[in-house]
Design an enzyme around this catalytic site. Sequence first.
Site, PDB file in Angstrom:
ATOM      1  N   LYS A 124     -17.146 -23.260  14.768  1.00 49.58           N
ATOM      2  CA  LYS A 124     -16.542 -22.242  13.900  1.00 49.58           C
ATOM      3  C   LYS A 124     -16.173 -21.049  14.763  1.00 49.58           C
ATOM      4  O   LYS A 124     -16.817 -20.802  15.793  1.00 49.58           O
ATOM      5  CB  LYS A 124     -17.534 -21.805  12.820  1.00 49.58           C
ATOM      6  CG  LYS A 124     -16.891 -21.144  11.624  1.00 49.58           C
ATOM      7  CD  LYS A 124     -16.410 -22.156  10.597  1.00 49.58           C
ATOM      8  CE  LYS A 124     -15.627 -21.504   9.479  1.00 49.58           C
ATOM      9  NZ  LYS A 124     -15.328 -22.459   8.397  1.00 49.58           N
ATOM     10  N   ASP A 164      -9.618 -20.712   7.671  1.00 50.39           N
ATOM     11  CA  ASP A 164     -10.757 -20.365   6.798  1.00 50.39           C
ATOM     12  C   ASP A 164     -10.355 -19.053   6.129  1.00 50.39           C
ATOM     13  O   ASP A 164      -9.149 -18.762   6.042  1.00 50.39           O
ATOM     14  CB  ASP A 164     -12.045 -20.215   7.635  1.00 50.39           C
ATOM     15  CG  ASP A 164     -13.297 -20.093   6.761  1.00 50.39           C
ATOM     16  OD1 ASP A 164     -13.697 -21.102   6.169  1.00 50.39           O
ATOM     17  OD2 ASP A 164     -13.870 -18.987   6.641  1.00 50.39           O
TER      18      ASP A 164
HETATM   19  P1  NDP Z   1      -8.903 -17.239   1.595  1.00 47.66           P
HETATM   20  O1  NDP Z   1      -8.869 -16.157   2.591  1.00 47.66           O
HETATM   21  O2  NDP Z   1      -7.661 -18.005   1.310  1.00 47.66           O
HETATM   22  O3  NDP Z   1      -9.454 -16.676   0.201  1.00 47.66           O
HETATM   23  C1  NDP Z   1     -10.702 -16.063   0.123  1.00 47.66           C
HETATM   24  C2  NDP Z   1     -10.878 -15.516  -1.288  1.00 47.66           C
HETATM   25  O4  NDP Z   1     -12.203 -15.041  -1.446  1.00 47.66           O
HETATM   26  C3  NDP Z   1      -9.972 -14.340  -1.567  1.00 47.66           C
HETATM   27  O5  NDP Z   1      -9.687 -14.290  -2.933  1.00 47.66           O
HETATM   28  C4  NDP Z   1     -10.820 -13.157  -1.145  1.00 47.66           C
HETATM   29  O6  NDP Z   1     -10.482 -11.949  -1.775  1.00 47.66           O
HETATM   30  C5  NDP Z   1     -12.195 -13.605  -1.605  1.00 47.66           C
HETATM   31  N1  NDP Z   1     -13.235 -13.031  -0.744  1.00 47.66           N
HETATM   32  C6  NDP Z   1     -13.329 -13.107   0.599  1.00 47.66           C
HETATM   33  N2  NDP Z   1     -14.399 -12.435   1.029  1.00 47.66           N
HETATM   34  C7  NDP Z   1     -14.979 -11.915  -0.063  1.00 47.66           C
HETATM   35  C8  NDP Z   1     -16.124 -11.115  -0.269  1.00 47.66           C
HETATM   36  N3  NDP Z   1     -16.886 -10.696   0.755  1.00 47.66           N
HETATM   37  N4  NDP Z   1     -16.443 -10.789  -1.555  1.00 47.66           N
HETATM   38  C9  NDP Z   1     -15.684 -11.194  -2.591  1.00 47.66           C
HETATM   39  N5  NDP Z   1     -14.571 -11.955  -2.451  1.00 47.66           N
HETATM   40  C10 NDP Z   1     -14.239 -12.306  -1.216  1.00 47.66           C
HETATM   41  O7  NDP Z   1     -10.083 -18.219   2.068  1.00 47.66           O
HETATM   42  P2  NDP Z   1     -10.363 -19.728   1.640  1.00 47.66           P
HETATM   43  O8  NDP Z   1      -9.945 -19.945   0.240  1.00 47.66           O
HETATM   44  O9  NDP Z   1      -9.848 -20.599   2.706  1.00 47.66           O
HETATM   45  O10 NDP Z   1     -11.962 -19.788   1.754  1.00 47.66           O
HETATM   46  C11 NDP Z   1     -12.829 -19.514   0.636  1.00 47.66           C
HETATM   47  C12 NDP Z   1     -14.204 -20.123   0.914  1.00 47.66           C
HETATM   48  O11 NDP Z   1     -14.069 -21.546   1.088  1.00 47.66           O
HETATM   49  C13 NDP Z   1     -14.913 -19.630   2.181  1.00 47.66           C
HETATM   50  O12 NDP Z   1     -16.304 -19.632   1.949  1.00 47.66           O
HETATM   51  C14 NDP Z   1     -14.564 -20.706   3.203  1.00 47.66           C
HETATM   52  O13 NDP Z   1     -15.497 -20.767   4.262  1.00 47.66           O
HETATM   53  C15 NDP Z   1     -14.651 -21.936   2.319  1.00 47.66           C
HETATM   54  N6  NDP Z   1     -13.956 -23.120   2.831  1.00 47.66           N
HETATM   55  C16 NDP Z   1     -12.616 -23.088   3.103  1.00 47.66           C
HETATM   56  C17 NDP Z   1     -11.985 -24.228   3.544  1.00 47.66           C
HETATM   57  C18 NDP Z   1     -10.511 -24.286   3.735  1.00 47.66           C
HETATM   58  O14 NDP Z   1     -10.002 -25.403   3.948  1.00 47.66           O
HETATM   59  N7  NDP Z   1      -9.792 -23.196   3.693  1.00 47.66           N
HETATM   60  C19 NDP Z   1     -12.747 -25.464   3.812  1.00 47.66           C
HETATM   61  C20 NDP Z   1     -14.124 -25.425   3.402  1.00 47.66           C
HETATM   62  C21 NDP Z   1     -14.693 -24.269   2.951  1.00 47.66           C
HETATM   63  P3  NDP Z   1      -9.485 -10.887  -1.048  1.00 47.66           P
HETATM   64  O15 NDP Z   1      -8.112 -11.411  -1.315  1.00 47.66           O
HETATM   65  O16 NDP Z   1      -9.788  -9.607  -1.719  1.00 47.66           O
HETATM   66  O17 NDP Z   1      -9.840 -10.897   0.409  1.00 47.66           O
END
Ligand code: NDP
Length: 444
Positions: A124, A164
């Site tokens: 990561k 991510d």
């Molecule tokens: P994105 O950046 O596309 O979206 C993240 C979302 O979560 C946004 O809506 C963001 O809000 C919100 N967010 C981020 N940090 C916080 C926080 N500290 N508190 C509240 N809301 C938060 O990321 P992904 O959708 O790719 O990832 C989401 C989760 O899924 C993570 O845990 C990631 O590790 C996991 N994941 C992702 C994969 C992938 O293929 N992308 C694979 C496996 C797991 P804002 O817009 O305000 O930042």
Amino acid sequence: MNAAKVLEDLKRRFPNEPEYHQAVEEVLGTIEEEYNKHPEFDKVNLIERLCIPDRVYQFRVTWMDDKGNIQTNMGYRVQHNNAIGPYKGGIRFHSSVNLGILKFLAFEQTFKNSLTTLPMGGGKGGSDFSPRGKSNAEVMRFCQAFMLELWRHIGPETDVPAGDIGVGGREVGYMFGMYKKLTREFSGVLTGKGREFGGSLIRPEATGYGNIYFLLEMLKTRNIDIKGKTCLVSGSGNVAQYTVEKLIQLGAKVVTMSDSDGYIYDPDGIDREKLDYIMELKNLYRGRIREYAEKYGCKYVAGARPWNEKADIALPSATQNEINGDDAKALVANGVFAVSEGANMPSTPEAIRVFQDAKILYAPGKAANAGGVSVSGLEMTQNSIKLSWSQEEVDEKLKSIMKNIHEACVKYGTEPDGYINYVKGANVAGFMKVANAMMAQGIV
Ligand code: NDP
């Protein structure tokens, strides 16, 4: 192994990394019994070699903002374990990123990748750079500066990063461009690439879709139909968007989505048209979820998470530790009977205990969100054979992988009373494969 002692040592040697300690504690607690059935593991101190990353790269990233000011951020890559394949795992750009968070994610990734049945080790990376509020040109300059350092440490047979939080198709494209320029090679060094340059169909959808395929397998064990069920989704990024898309296709009703500022509650449900609006808002304009409530006239709760709303199913898809013990109690009290994690480690240990004590269906991220890295693995295969598979082919493979992961969890996680402990199942299944590979490869 004495799990408590191993953890205590790690805390002493690596203080101030609470998320890493939390992830290790959860895994050790569930694999201890199985581990101790194999005295040969302890003879070679397998557990410490599995918990401590193979290596960590840490570097300064210097870039120029649009006003001509010079900015610095920290960059990291944690190469955790490559016993079963090249290091593989996403890159996160978020102001909260630090080494402890990336170590937790790389550790989890190792077990998740093992579960997928594909040959991928765990890694990561990321930076405390926040793309929020930055111009396109600033994001490009940052990605290029980040890759100027990272490129030395990665490669299609060494370490294959992906996206991510904060890293989507745009950022992967910019990083790929700089890698290609530096190495003068066109290779599958990153996954989540654009379709035109080696990306796989279904990769953007894979984590969200995969989570729902896993949920369907869990629901099958209790003969529950997803149609008409009310769902709480958190986040509004990549994972959340495609989770909602699949739920809509299957006739479920999604009433919440969120971002780091708050959540919206739409009692009528988010339909296709409303989801298209969210996708445009978040992916094109990088707007805030509050704007959805203004457009559709529904409730917006600032500074809160959606776990107090009434529903049947919860799909946390934002970030780590977003459901605490009290949230979990509220979910169970409100009738939620299934929680399937799109995010990594969104539930605190207290929350997990509440779900398991209530005997509801509960799938940890390392099983339920493994669809993303699985399709990344399929992207690597397509890049190696220089062919692209159709949407249907990739989707079928994804479904079959999620089914296999579910079966592995049932095999290793079914308790004497028939309750499936998916945490234990995922951890033991993921661990055994990596452990056997490490044993076969000697002390390295
Ligand atoms: P994105 O950046 O596309 O979206 C993240 C979302 O979560 C946004 O809506 C963001 O809000 C919100 N967010 C981020 N940090 C916080 C926080 N500290 N508190 C509240 N809301 C938060 O990321 P992904 O959708 O790719 O990832 C989401 C989760 O899924 C993570 O845990 C990631 O590790 C996991 N994941 C992702 C994969 C992938 O293929 N992308 C694979 C496996 C797991 P804002 O817009 O305000 O930042």
